[in-house]
Design a protein around this motif. Structure first.
Motif, PDB file in Angstrom:
ATOM      1  N   LEU A  29       1.655  44.884   5.750  1.00 30.29           N
ATOM      2  CA  LEU A  29       2.927  44.260   5.642  1.00 30.29           C
ATOM      3  C   LEU A  29       3.047  42.954   5.841  1.00 30.29           C
ATOM      4  O   LEU A  29       3.724  42.126   5.246  1.00 30.29           O
ATOM      5  N   GLY A  30       2.216  42.641   7.211  1.00 25.65           N
ATOM      6  CA  GLY A  30       2.308  41.384   7.547  1.00 25.65           C
ATOM      7  C   GLY A  30       1.529  40.259   6.863  1.00 25.65           C
ATOM      8  O   GLY A  30       1.700  39.145   7.317  1.00 25.65           O
ATOM      9  N   LEU A  31       0.684  40.805   5.986  1.00 26.16           N
ATOM     10  CA  LEU A  31      -0.063  39.732   5.048  1.00 26.16           C
ATOM     11  C   LEU A  31       0.676  39.399   3.825  1.00 26.16           C
ATOM     12  O   LEU A  31       0.189  38.375   3.251  1.00 26.16           O
ATOM     13  N   VAL A  32       1.864  40.088   3.392  1.00 27.05           N
ATOM     14  CA  VAL A  32       2.471  39.530   2.184  1.00 27.05           C
ATOM     15  C   VAL A  32       2.705  38.126   2.337  1.00 27.05           C
ATOM     16  O   VAL A  32       3.303  37.747   3.324  1.00 27.05           O
ATOM     17  N   GLY A  33       2.522  37.217   1.408  1.00 25.88           N
ATOM     18  CA  GLY A  33       2.832  35.952   1.476  1.00 25.88           C
ATOM     19  C   GLY A  33       1.805  35.016   2.264  1.00 25.88           C
ATOM     20  O   GLY A  33       1.979  33.899   2.253  1.00 25.88           O
ATOM     21  N   SER A  34       0.845  35.646   2.742  1.00 31.88           N
ATOM     22  CA  SER A  34      -0.192  34.830   3.591  1.00 31.88           C
ATOM     23  C   SER A  34      -0.944  34.026   2.843  1.00 31.88           C
ATOM     24  O   SER A  34      -1.409  34.312   1.704  1.00 31.88           O
ATOM     25  N   SER A  35      -1.219  32.761   3.297  1.00 33.20           N
ATOM     26  CA  SER A  35      -2.042  31.960   2.343  1.00 33.20           C
ATOM     27  C   SER A  35      -3.590  32.330   2.634  1.00 33.20           C
ATOM     28  O   SER A  35      -4.304  31.612   1.816  1.00 33.20           O
ATOM     29  N   GLU A  36      -3.984  33.211   3.513  1.00 36.05           N
ATOM     30  CA  GLU A  36      -5.425  33.719   3.399  1.00 36.05           C
ATOM     31  C   GLU A  36      -5.685  34.823   2.852  1.00 36.05           C
ATOM     32  O   GLU A  36      -6.898  35.553   3.071  1.00 36.05           O
ATOM     33  N   HIS A  37      -4.661  35.794   2.317  1.00 36.74           N
ATOM     34  CA  HIS A  37      -4.979  36.865   1.593  1.00 36.74           C
ATOM     35  C   HIS A  37      -4.531  36.916   0.241  1.00 36.74           C
ATOM     36  O   HIS A  37      -3.374  36.667  -0.102  1.00 36.74           O
ATOM     37  N   ILE A  38      -4.939  37.738  -0.608  1.00 35.64           N
ATOM     38  CA  ILE A  38      -4.626  38.161  -1.907  1.00 35.64           C
ATOM     39  C   ILE A  38      -4.661  39.621  -2.252  1.00 35.64           C
ATOM     40  O   ILE A  38      -5.563  40.337  -1.955  1.00 35.64           O
ATOM     41  N   PHE A  39      -3.660  40.076  -2.494  1.00 31.75           N
ATOM     42  CA  PHE A  39      -3.339  41.644  -2.821  1.00 31.75           C
ATOM     43  C   PHE A  39      -3.786  41.717  -4.160  1.00 31.75           C
ATOM     44  O   PHE A  39      -3.442  41.041  -5.071  1.00 31.75           O
ATOM     45  N   VAL A  40      -4.441  42.770  -4.431  1.00 33.16           N
ATOM     46  CA  VAL A  40      -4.934  43.103  -5.924  1.00 33.16           C
ATOM     47  C   VAL A  40      -4.687  44.500  -6.118  1.00 33.16           C
ATOM     48  O   VAL A  40      -5.064  45.473  -5.614  1.00 33.16           O
ATOM     49  N   ASP A  41      -3.849  44.871  -7.133  1.00 38.28           N
ATOM     50  CA  ASP A  41      -3.373  46.151  -7.597  1.00 38.28           C
ATOM     51  C   ASP A  41      -4.350  46.442  -8.559  1.00 38.28           C
ATOM     52  O   ASP A  41      -4.498  45.998  -9.851  1.00 38.28           O
ATOM     53  N   LEU A  42      -5.115  47.757  -8.197  1.00 38.49           N
ATOM     54  CA  LEU A  42      -5.937  48.190  -9.170  1.00 38.49           C
ATOM     55  C   LEU A  42      -5.519  49.354 -10.146  1.00 38.49           C
ATOM     56  O   LEU A  42      -6.201  50.177 -10.838  1.00 38.49           O
ATOM     57  N   ARG A  43      -4.378  49.553  -9.869  1.00 44.81           N
ATOM     58  CA  ARG A  43      -3.845  50.763 -10.852  1.00 44.81           C
ATOM     59  C   ARG A  43      -3.758  50.125 -12.534  1.00 44.81           C
ATOM     60  O   ARG A  43      -3.854  49.079 -12.697  1.00 44.81           O
ATOM     61  N   ASP A  44      -3.738  51.147 -13.384  1.00 43.16           N
ATOM     62  CA  ASP A  44      -3.319  50.583 -15.010  1.00 43.16           C
ATOM     63  C   ASP A  44      -2.104  49.957 -14.864  1.00 43.16           C
ATOM     64  O   ASP A  44      -1.189  50.322 -14.259  1.00 43.16           O
ATOM     65  N   GLY A  45      -2.041  49.475 -16.139  1.00 45.89           N
ATOM     66  CA  GLY A  45      -0.872  48.609 -16.345  1.00 45.89           C
ATOM     67  C   GLY A  45       0.527  49.581 -16.377  1.00 45.89           C
ATOM     68  O   GLY A  45       1.668  48.947 -15.793  1.00 45.89           O
ATOM     69  N   THR A  46       0.324  50.796 -17.078  1.00 44.99           N
ATOM     70  CA  THR A  46       1.520  51.652 -16.730  1.00 44.99           C
ATOM     71  C   THR A  46       1.959  52.082 -15.660  1.00 44.99           C
ATOM     72  O   THR A  46       3.352  52.008 -15.375  1.00 44.99           O
ATOM     73  N   GLU A  47       1.089  52.071 -14.712  1.00 43.68           N
ATOM     74  CA  GLU A  47       1.586  52.541 -13.429  1.00 43.68           C
ATOM     75  C   GLU A  47       2.175  51.266 -12.793  1.00 43.68           C
ATOM     76  O   GLU A  47       3.294  51.317 -12.042  1.00 43.68           O
ATOM     77  N   GLN A  48       1.699  50.022 -12.843  1.00 41.26           N
ATOM     78  CA  GLN A  48       2.152  48.824 -12.464  1.00 41.26           C
ATOM     79  C   GLN A  48       3.564  48.697 -12.850  1.00 41.26           C
ATOM     80  O   GLN A  48       4.617  48.283 -12.171  1.00 41.26           O
ATOM     81  N   ALA A  49       3.692  48.736 -14.059  1.00 40.01           N
ATOM     82  CA  ALA A  49       5.204  48.387 -14.746  1.00 40.01           C
ATOM     83  C   ALA A  49       6.111  49.603 -14.317  1.00 40.01           C
ATOM     84  O   ALA A  49       7.165  49.217 -14.359  1.00 40.01           O
ATOM     85  N   LYS A  50       5.659  50.671 -13.968  1.00 41.59           N
ATOM     86  CA  LYS A  50       6.778  51.932 -13.787  1.00 41.59           C
ATOM     87  C   LYS A  50       7.069  51.693 -12.463  1.00 41.59           C
ATOM     88  O   LYS A  50       8.289  51.938 -12.084  1.00 41.59           O
ATOM     89  N   THR A  51       6.467  51.342 -11.659  1.00 43.05           N
ATOM     90  CA  THR A  51       6.601  51.366 -10.056  1.00 43.05           C
ATOM     91  C   THR A  51       6.908  49.780  -9.375  1.00 43.05           C
ATOM     92  O   THR A  51       7.509  49.781  -8.319  1.00 43.05           O
ATOM     93  N   VAL A  58      -1.940  40.342  -7.532  1.00 43.85           N
ATOM     94  CA  VAL A  58      -2.730  40.084  -8.814  1.00 43.85           C
ATOM     95  C   VAL A  58      -2.880  41.265  -9.434  1.00 43.85           C
ATOM     96  O   VAL A  58      -3.229  42.416  -8.811  1.00 43.85           O
ATOM     97  N   ALA A  59      -2.692  41.383 -10.654  1.00 44.17           N
ATOM     98  CA  ALA A  59      -2.709  42.586 -11.441  1.00 44.17           C
ATOM     99  C   ALA A  59      -4.060  42.756 -12.109  1.00 44.17           C
ATOM    100  O   ALA A  59      -4.704  41.705 -12.901  1.00 44.17           O
ATOM    101  N   SER A  60      -4.858  43.802 -11.607  1.00 41.63           N
ATOM    102  CA  SER A  60      -6.150  44.092 -12.291  1.00 41.63           C
ATOM    103  C   SER A  60      -6.095  45.609 -12.658  1.00 41.63           C
ATOM    104  O   SER A  60      -4.942  46.035 -12.968  1.00 41.63           O
ATOM    105  N   SER A  61      -7.082  46.188 -12.779  1.00 41.90           N
ATOM    106  CA  SER A  61      -7.305  47.643 -13.286  1.00 41.90           C
ATOM    107  C   SER A  61      -8.550  47.704 -12.602  1.00 41.90           C
ATOM    108  O   SER A  61      -9.501  47.307 -12.758  1.00 41.90           O
TER     109      SER A  61
END
Length: 129
Positions: A29-51, A58-61
């Motif tokens: 939670l404390g890393l969101v917006g950090s200049s030193e971290h990148i979150f990578v979402d590995l779910r598929d596009g339909t999951e990303q769009a739904k939730t 970064v959207a990946s899969s």
């Protein structure tokens, strides 16, 4: 003659979880917006769009990750060419652990897995957009 499967999906995920550095949702939670971290979402596009996704992720899969990381690939995403810590997540943490293993095998570093994925993130009060 039927196939003889010698390792289950659970076995492979367990091995990936055991060998991948991890952080819990409260730490993440404390890393969101950090200049030193990148979150990578590995779910598929339909999951990303739904939730929705963790803000700034970064959207990946799971199926495209290696192509997104590889700078020689036409599908390369420049976000994977930064000197940052990559926080991988999925719905519950299994696919992202497998993806983290593949990314580390390719040389991406450092990579950590978000234990419990989006489920744990929401329980900890994390938002999705």
């Amino acid at each position: 003659m039927p196939q003889t499967i010698t390792k289950s999906a659970k076995d492979i995920v367990r091995a990936a979880l055991d060998s991948t550095p991890a952080i819990n949702a409260e730490e993440a939670l404390g890393l969101v917006g950090s200049s030193e971290h990148i979150f990578v979402d590995l779910r598929d596009g339909t999951e990303q769009a739904k939730t929705g996704m963790i803000p700034g992720a970064v959207a990946s899969s799971r199926g495209m990750l290696e192509f997104h990381i590889d700078p020689e690939s036409p599908a390369h995403k420049s976000e994977f060419n930064e000197d940052k810590t990559y926080v991988f997540y999925c719905a519950s943490g299994g696919r992202s652990a497998l993806a983290a293993q593949a990314a580390m095998d390719m040389g991406l570093s450092p990579v950590v897995n978000l234990t419990g994925g989006v489920g744990a993130w929401k329980k900890a009060g994390g938002t999705l957009e």
